[in-house]
Design an enzyme around this catalytic site. Sequence first.
Site, mmCIF file in Angstrom:
data_model
loop_
_atom_site.group_PDB
_atom_site.id
_atom_site.type_symbol
_atom_site.label_atom_id
_atom_site.label_comp_id
_atom_site.label_asym_id
_atom_site.label_seq_id
_atom_site.Cartn_x
_atom_site.Cartn_y
_atom_site.Cartn_z
ATOM 1 N N GLU A 108 0.833 -1.194 0.000
ATOM 2 C CA GLU A 108 0.000 0.000 0.000
ATOM 3 C C GLU A 108 0.868 1.243 0.000
ATOM 4 O OE1 GLU A 108 -4.194 -1.406 1.811
ATOM 5 O OE2 GLU A 108 -2.798 -0.619 3.273
ATOM 6 N N CYS A 126 3.716 8.712 1.058
ATOM 7 C CA CYS A 126 4.213 7.826 2.114
ATOM 8 C C CYS A 126 4.513 6.481 1.460
ATOM 9 C CB CYS A 126 3.120 7.718 3.185
ATOM 10 S SG CYS A 126 3.543 6.615 4.516
ATOM 11 N N CYS A 133 6.573 -6.594 7.351
ATOM 12 C CA CYS A 133 7.657 -6.077 8.191
ATOM 13 C C CYS A 133 8.002 -7.136 9.228
ATOM 14 C CB CYS A 133 7.232 -4.784 8.883
ATOM 15 S SG CYS A 133 8.562 -4.028 9.850
ATOM 16 N N CYS A 137 6.175 -4.774 15.807
ATOM 17 C CA CYS A 137 5.717 -3.817 16.826
ATOM 18 C C CYS A 137 4.243 -4.119 17.130
ATOM 19 C CB CYS A 137 5.874 -2.386 16.316
ATOM 20 S SG CYS A 137 7.577 -1.993 15.873
ATOM 21 N N CYS A 140 1.120 -2.055 15.476
ATOM 22 C CA CYS A 140 1.160 -1.727 14.045
ATOM 23 C C CYS A 140 0.562 -2.849 13.198
ATOM 24 C CB CYS A 140 2.627 -1.484 13.652
ATOM 25 S SG CYS A 140 2.862 -1.252 11.881
ATOM 26 N N CYS A 353 -1.009 6.258 9.634
ATOM 27 C CA CYS A 353 0.187 5.570 10.124
ATOM 28 C C CYS A 353 -0.191 4.294 10.846
ATOM 29 C CB CYS A 353 0.930 6.446 11.125
ATOM 30 S SG CYS A 353 1.954 7.669 10.380
HETATM 31 N N1 SAH Z 1 9.085 0.985 10.101
HETATM 32 C C1 SAH Z 1 9.297 2.373 10.199
HETATM 33 C C2 SAH Z 1 8.460 3.176 9.222
HETATM 34 C C3 SAH Z 1 7.064 2.693 8.988
HETATM 35 S S1 SAH Z 1 5.957 2.884 10.352
HETATM 36 C C4 SAH Z 1 9.065 2.843 11.628
HETATM 37 O O1 SAH Z 1 8.576 2.061 12.424
HETATM 38 O O2 SAH Z 1 9.407 3.974 11.924
HETATM 39 C C5 SAH Z 1 5.604 4.632 10.242
HETATM 40 C C6 SAH Z 1 5.152 5.264 11.560
HETATM 41 O O3 SAH Z 1 3.827 4.804 11.912
HETATM 42 C C7 SAH Z 1 6.038 4.912 12.739
HETATM 43 O O4 SAH Z 1 6.355 6.041 13.519
HETATM 44 C C8 SAH Z 1 5.160 3.960 13.501
HETATM 45 O O5 SAH Z 1 5.549 3.866 14.819
HETATM 46 C C9 SAH Z 1 3.787 4.571 13.290
HETATM 47 N N2 SAH Z 1 2.674 3.689 13.624
HETATM 48 C C10 SAH Z 1 2.651 2.342 13.545
HETATM 49 N N3 SAH Z 1 1.445 1.880 13.978
HETATM 50 C C11 SAH Z 1 0.707 2.954 14.322
HETATM 51 C C12 SAH Z 1 -0.621 3.132 14.818
HETATM 52 N N4 SAH Z 1 -1.423 2.095 15.015
HETATM 53 N N5 SAH Z 1 -1.054 4.395 15.080
HETATM 54 C C13 SAH Z 1 -0.245 5.460 14.832
HETATM 55 N N6 SAH Z 1 1.004 5.361 14.351
HETATM 56 C C14 SAH Z 1 1.486 4.124 14.102
HETATM 57 FE FE1 SF4 Z 2 7.479 -2.393 11.112
HETATM 58 FE FE2 SF4 Z 2 5.213 -1.219 11.869
HETATM 59 FE FE3 SF4 Z 2 7.209 -1.498 13.615
HETATM 60 FE FE4 SF4 Z 2 7.442 0.262 11.590
HETATM 61 S S1 SF4 Z 2 5.972 0.356 13.287
HETATM 62 S S2 SF4 Z 2 8.978 -1.245 12.305
HETATM 63 S S3 SF4 Z 2 6.314 -0.857 9.984
HETATM 64 S S4 SF4 Z 2 6.072 -3.192 12.651
#
Ligand code: SAH
Ligand code: SF4
Length: 374
Positions: A108, A126, A133, A137, A140, A353
């Site tokens: 996406e 974006c 990934c 986390c 996410c 995000c």
């Molecule tokens: N993997 C990289 C970039 C992709 S994630 C990273 O983790 O930085 C992009 C951003 O979205 C990151 O700051 C991540 O922490 C945030 N993000 C992930 N899940 C989210 C959620 N459920 N609500 C708001 N931000 C989120």
């Molecule tokens: Fe991967 Fe989502 Fe963690 Fe970014 S926030 S490193 S995309 S699992």
Amino acid sequence: MSLDLPILNVPSAGSPTALPCALDLDLQGLGAVFGSLGEPRYRARQVFRALHQRGAASWDECSELPTPLRRALADRFRVRSGETVAQARSEDGTRKRLVRLADGQEIETVAIPATSPRGARRLSVCVSTQAGCAMACTFCATGSMGFARHLTTGEIVDQVYGFGRDGGARPTHVVFMGMGEPLANYAATVAAIRLLCHLDGAGLSQRRITVSTSGLVPEIRALAEESLEVTLAISLHAPDDAVRSELMPINRRYSLGELIPAATAYGERTGRRVSYEYIMLDGVNDRPDQADRLAALLPKRLSHVNLIPYNWTDAAYQASPPARAREFRDRLTRAGLSATIRASRGRDIAAACGQLKAENRCRVSPSPSGRGLG
Ligand code: SAH
Ligand code: SF4
């Protein structure tokens, strides 16, 4: 004829029938192709401009090339890295696309229109850097999918060109905040930045590019040495190792004691302010004493904290109430840190995000070849 092509990187699970993508070649690589075809070298720059500056979607659109050469190229290379198979538009103007890549993986990508404080129109794209990934986390949606594969350089830049091709405004900013961990796909990410900023290409300013990372310390240190001026965003989300390791398994490998000095060194080396991203999770990381701890953790110079409302995923978190987020921000600013609460965009189409998922379409291999946590 077999060509020895300096392709920047190739998909690990490419379809045998798909031709290589010309967007995976830099100017030098294109030069080698034209050399092997017995064509003059200036053709390389012509084609580079057509693909990266004009965003040509087919060899037929490269009208500066003679027809036989266009045919020869079409027999050897694709121009597009994938095709848009679905799209959605948010009521706030944010657009999300589902792109199917040559091997069937789907990713996406999102374009977010905005107006700068001085009234200039912006379009931020974006981009995703991986299908899935490996970082897992807990908050996410991409993290819950697992890892399928790295994207190639061409697959990354074509997400930007795709939005430029549809007749509307051209992208002005690129944020590496889509699916995947950009610094786990380091070579393709850096090559994509160089292509996007190339003066014969899209010509974006490096200062309009942001790379977001969950905290891969060696790669942050390597990025600082690349002589790039891109903004680094650190996904922080907690002011101490215990909470951060719960939310982000990567913290067990690179703790805050290593991460913050690496991020600080990046800021000092590049002169760029580092963004610290902090999702406000109700009852998890939003207490006043956690704000104080965060203020003590970060350097006051060259730091900015973005407090992000949690965007809904399948995880069992709740967003912090807005009043608590404001109190958290005020404690940070009183302590001398620059901090803002970021507005969420595209939530109604699950484009915000952390919500990018390519609903069950991303095919995950049983043993990821990407950089996982081990
Ligand atoms: N993997 C990289 C970039 C992709 S994630 C990273 O983790 O930085 C992009 C951003 O979205 C990151 O700051 C991540 O922490 C945030 N993000 C992930 N899940 C989210 C959620 N459920 N609500 C708001 N931000 C989120
Ligand atoms: Fe991967 Fe989502 Fe963690 Fe970014 S926030 S490193 S995309 S699992």
